[in-house]
Design a protein around this motif. Structure first.
Motif, mmCIF file in Angstrom:
data_model
loop_
_atom_site.group_PDB
_atom_site.id
_atom_site.type_symbol
_atom_site.label_atom_id
_atom_site.label_comp_id
_atom_site.label_asym_id
_atom_site.label_seq_id
_atom_site.Cartn_x
_atom_site.Cartn_y
_atom_site.Cartn_z
ATOM 1 N N PHE A 7 0.850 -1.195 0.000
ATOM 2 C CA PHE A 7 0.000 0.000 0.000
ATOM 3 C C PHE A 7 0.880 1.237 0.000
ATOM 4 N N THR A 8 0.258 2.355 -0.345
ATOM 5 C CA THR A 8 0.993 3.610 -0.466
ATOM 6 C C THR A 8 0.541 4.601 0.596
ATOM 7 N N LEU A 9 1.499 5.307 1.163
ATOM 8 C CA LEU A 9 1.253 6.394 2.112
ATOM 9 C C LEU A 9 2.196 7.525 1.736
ATOM 10 N N GLY A 10 1.661 8.568 1.125
ATOM 11 C CA GLY A 10 2.529 9.639 0.641
ATOM 12 C C GLY A 10 3.480 9.098 -0.408
ATOM 13 N N ASN A 11 4.772 9.341 -0.198
ATOM 14 C CA ASN A 11 5.773 8.846 -1.154
ATOM 15 C C ASN A 11 6.328 7.485 -0.767
ATOM 16 N N VAL A 12 5.715 6.841 0.211
ATOM 17 C CA VAL A 12 6.158 5.539 0.691
ATOM 18 C C VAL A 12 5.215 4.457 0.173
ATOM 19 N N THR A 13 5.782 3.412 -0.394
ATOM 20 C CA THR A 13 4.993 2.239 -0.757
ATOM 21 C C THR A 13 5.496 1.061 0.070
ATOM 22 N N ALA A 14 4.725 0.682 1.050
ATOM 23 C CA ALA A 14 5.091 -0.434 1.923
ATOM 24 C C ALA A 14 4.859 -1.744 1.193
ATOM 25 N N GLY A 15 5.904 -2.543 1.113
ATOM 26 C CA GLY A 15 5.787 -3.828 0.437
ATOM 27 C C GLY A 15 6.158 -3.773 -1.025
ATOM 28 N N SER A 16 6.809 -2.694 -1.453
ATOM 29 C CA SER A 16 7.179 -2.538 -2.869
ATOM 30 C C SER A 16 8.492 -3.217 -3.221
ATOM 31 N N GLY A 17 9.234 -3.636 -2.200
ATOM 32 C CA GLY A 17 10.577 -4.157 -2.418
ATOM 33 C C GLY A 17 11.645 -3.112 -2.159
ATOM 34 N N LYS A 18 11.226 -1.852 -1.937
ATOM 35 C CA LYS A 18 12.159 -0.781 -1.609
ATOM 36 C C LYS A 18 12.081 -0.491 -0.118
ATOM 37 N N LEU A 19 13.227 -0.488 0.539
ATOM 38 C CA LEU A 19 13.269 -0.263 1.984
ATOM 39 C C LEU A 19 12.840 1.163 2.320
ATOM 40 N N ALA A 275 23.198 -1.201 1.601
ATOM 41 C CA ALA A 275 24.106 -2.108 0.891
ATOM 42 C C ALA A 275 23.671 -3.563 1.079
ATOM 43 N N ILE A 276 23.253 -3.895 2.292
ATOM 44 C CA ILE A 276 22.766 -5.252 2.558
ATOM 45 C C ILE A 276 21.474 -5.494 1.788
ATOM 46 N N HIS A 277 20.597 -4.520 1.790
ATOM 47 C CA HIS A 277 19.316 -4.655 1.087
ATOM 48 C C HIS A 277 19.556 -4.886 -0.412
ATOM 49 N N THR A 278 20.472 -4.119 -0.982
ATOM 50 C CA THR A 278 20.788 -4.297 -2.402
ATOM 51 C C THR A 278 21.343 -5.682 -2.687
ATOM 52 N N ALA A 279 22.227 -6.155 -1.803
ATOM 53 C CA ALA A 279 22.832 -7.464 -2.004
ATOM 54 C C ALA A 279 21.811 -8.593 -1.899
ATOM 55 N N THR A 280 20.878 -8.463 -0.969
ATOM 56 C CA THR A 280 19.899 -9.538 -0.778
ATOM 57 C C THR A 280 18.829 -9.550 -1.860
ATOM 58 N N HIS A 281 18.690 -8.423 -2.580
ATOM 59 C CA HIS A 281 17.702 -8.344 -3.650
ATOM 60 C C HIS A 281 18.312 -8.442 -5.035
ATOM 61 N N ALA A 282 19.599 -8.765 -5.086
ATOM 62 C CA ALA A 282 20.277 -8.851 -6.391
ATOM 63 C C ALA A 282 19.790 -10.073 -7.164
#
Length: 282
Positions: A7-19, A275-282
């Motif tokens: 879901f979206t709240l302002g400029n935040v999308t919770a559950g989009s894959g972006k921290l 950096a960890i988030h990027t590595a785990t989603h590579a």
């Protein structure tokens, strides 16, 4: 990975894959102080490309001691939160404690994108969950220190089943903040994160998880040196958002200073987590 209940709240999308980040002081100490922290955290988050929600409580209703500072109250607190949300174009988050507060807080926050938070001790309170659902606001439910992660599906179902027909499924997230481990201590079971994420986008509260509840002669202590350690593990485990209580002077904070992250440590901590988030989603 996109969450089916994103879901979206302002400029935040919770559950989009972006921290994303929820951060701010534990309690509203004053308007100038809250604005100072909101501005500083927003600059850091913007520089790093992290979507950001400002958090602060207008009332801390579960302080250990009756002499502890609780906050400015609903009317003044929501005025400050609304002013920050409007001035900074930020979504805001604040705690609610009673069913009666839900419509009052929602109305006081007006057009600001806001998330209502159910405190951990109140996560099973059916009337509170239903009243929060009826506001139509996004809702963050903190997992009680006494609740098994799989049992949090009942809190989610209460909110979803209570939603108004014209609203549909409310926007719900769940937050892990540690489980009671004997007296005055918490432990985090990282297995809870994927379990919770089966029900809703999941957030990890890295600051309350290092709290030692009521362990410091009428106030809670903490072990803030472990905030980055637990946060790194949680990001690697696949969370959607990170919750941090951040303060520019934790030693003088009016609530939860012992487990707050110093503002000076926020940027280097986030850089490592990204950096960890990027590595785990590579």
């Amino acid at each position: 990975m996109l969450h089916p209940s994103s879901f979206t709240l302002g400029n935040v999308t919770a559950g989009s894959g972006k921290l994303f980040l929820i951060a701010g002081p534990c309690v509203l100490e004053s308007e100038p102080h809250a604005r100072k922290l909101a501005d500083a955290i927003q600059r850091i988050a913007s520089d790093l490309g992290v979507p950001y929600i400002f958090k602060a409580s207008f009332d801390k209703a579960n302080r250990t001691s009756i002499r502890s500072f609780r906050g400015p109250g609903l009317t003044e607190g929501c005025r400050i939160l609304r002013a920050i949300g409007e001035a900074n174009q930020l979504p805001v988050l604040t705690d609610i404690h009673t069913p009666e507060q839900c419509p009052a807080v929602s109305e006081a926050l007006g057009p600001v994108d806001a998330m209502l938070q159910i405190p951990a001790f109140l996560c099973r309170q059916t009337d509170l969950l239903i009243a929060a659902a009826h506001t139509g606001r996004a809702i963050n439910v903190k997992k009680g220190q006494f609740v098994a992660p799989w049992d949090m599906r009942h809190a989610v179902e209460k909110i979803r089943d209570a939603s108004k027909p014209d609203i549909g499924n409310p926007r719900i997230s769940l937050t892990e903040r540690g489980a009671s481990f004997g007296y005055n201590n918490l432990v985090v079971d990282m297995r809870s994160l994927p379990i919770l994420r089966a029900f809703a986008p999941v957030i990890f509260d890295a600051t309350h998880s290092v709290q030692t509840p009521s362990a410091a002669n009428g106030i809670s202590g903490g072990q803030p040196e472990f905030i980055p350690v637990l946060a790194r593990a949680a990001v690697a485990a696949g969370i959607d958002g990170l919750f941090l209580e951040v303060h520019d002077n934790p030693a003088e904070a009016k609530s939860d200073g012992a487990n707050a992250l110093h503002l000076n440590l926020l940027k280097p901590t986030l850089e490592k987590l990204l950096a960890i988030h990027t590595a785990t989603h590579a």
